[in-house]
Write a protein that holds these residues in place. Structure first.
Motif, PDB file in Angstrom:
ATOM      1  N   GLY A  67     -25.691  24.569  12.127  1.00  0.00           N
ATOM      2  CA  GLY A  67     -24.279  24.529  12.515  1.00  0.00           C
ATOM      3  C   GLY A  67     -24.164  23.682  13.771  1.00  0.00           C
ATOM      4  O   GLY A  67     -24.741  22.605  13.868  1.00  0.00           O
ATOM      5  N   PRO A  68     -23.465  24.197  14.815  1.00  0.00           N
ATOM      6  CA  PRO A  68     -23.317  23.422  16.056  1.00  0.00           C
ATOM      7  C   PRO A  68     -24.422  23.714  17.083  1.00  0.00           C
ATOM      8  O   PRO A  68     -24.379  23.216  18.193  1.00  0.00           O
ATOM      9  CB  PRO A  68     -21.964  23.911  16.579  1.00  0.00           C
ATOM     10  CG  PRO A  68     -21.886  25.331  16.114  1.00  0.00           C
ATOM     11  CD  PRO A  68     -22.592  25.359  14.776  1.00  0.00           C
ATOM     12  N   VAL A  69     -25.434  24.507  16.702  1.00  0.00           N
ATOM     13  CA  VAL A  69     -26.434  24.974  17.663  1.00  0.00           C
ATOM     14  C   VAL A  69     -27.823  24.404  17.336  1.00  0.00           C
ATOM     15  O   VAL A  69     -28.234  24.368  16.180  1.00  0.00           O
ATOM     16  CB  VAL A  69     -26.503  26.525  17.632  1.00  0.00           C
ATOM     17  CG1 VAL A  69     -27.528  27.043  18.611  1.00  0.00           C
ATOM     18  CG2 VAL A  69     -25.147  27.143  17.893  1.00  0.00           C
TER      19      VAL A  69
END
Length: 131
Positions: A67-69
Motif C-alpha cells: 500500500g502506501p507503507v
C-alpha cells in the motif's frame, strides 16, 4: 422457393456463422497477445529486481511497498518471493503461448473452411448465372 436457393441460403448462413467464429477467435488471440505482453514486462521487471537483490550483502536492509507503507523484509524472504513470482509469470507465459498456438491453429482451420465454402458458393452462383 427451390431447393437450390434454400441450399444456397443455408451455405450463406453457414459462412456467416464461420465468420463470427473466426472473429471470436481473433478477439481471443488479440486478448492473449496483450496479456502476454503484460507478463513479459512483469518478468523483465522481476528479473531485474532479482539481479539487484543478488548484489546485496546478507545484512542489507530490504523494504517492500505494501500500500502506501514501506515494510522491512528479510533479504532471503524477498529473494524467495521474487523467485516465486518469476516462476509463476514464466508458467503463465507458457500457458498463454500454448493457448495462442491452439487459437492460431483454430483460426487457420476456420479460414480454410470459409475459403472452401466461399469457393463452393461462387461456383454455384456462377452456374446459376449461366443457366
Amino acid at each position: 422457393m427451390s431447393s437450390s436457393s434454400m441450399a444456397l441460403r443455408d451455405m450463406q448462413r453457414d459462412l456467416e456463422a464461420k465468420a463470427n467464429d473466426l472473429a471470436k477467435i481473433q478477439k481471443e488471440i488479440a486478448k492473449n497477445h496483450q496479456l502476454r505482453k503484460k507478463y513479459t514486462i512483469q518478468l523483465g521487471e522481476n528479473e531485474l529486481v532479482l539481479k539487484e537483490l543478488d548484489l546485496l550483502e546478507d545484512d542489507a536492509n530490504v523494504y517492500k511497498l505494501i500500500g502506501p507503507v514501506l515494510v522491512k523484509q528479510d533479504l532471503a524472504e524477498a529473494n524467495a518471493n521474487v523467485r516465486k513470482r518469476i516462476e509463476y509469470i514464466s508458467a503463465e507465459l507458457k500457458r498463454i503461448d500454448a493457448t495462442l498456438q491452439d487459437n492460431e491453429g483454430q483460426q487457420n482451420s476456420k479460414r480454410e473452411a470459409m475459403m472452401k465454402l466461399q469457393q463452393r458458393l461462387q461456383s454455384i452462383q456462377a452456374g446459376k448465372a449461366k443457366a
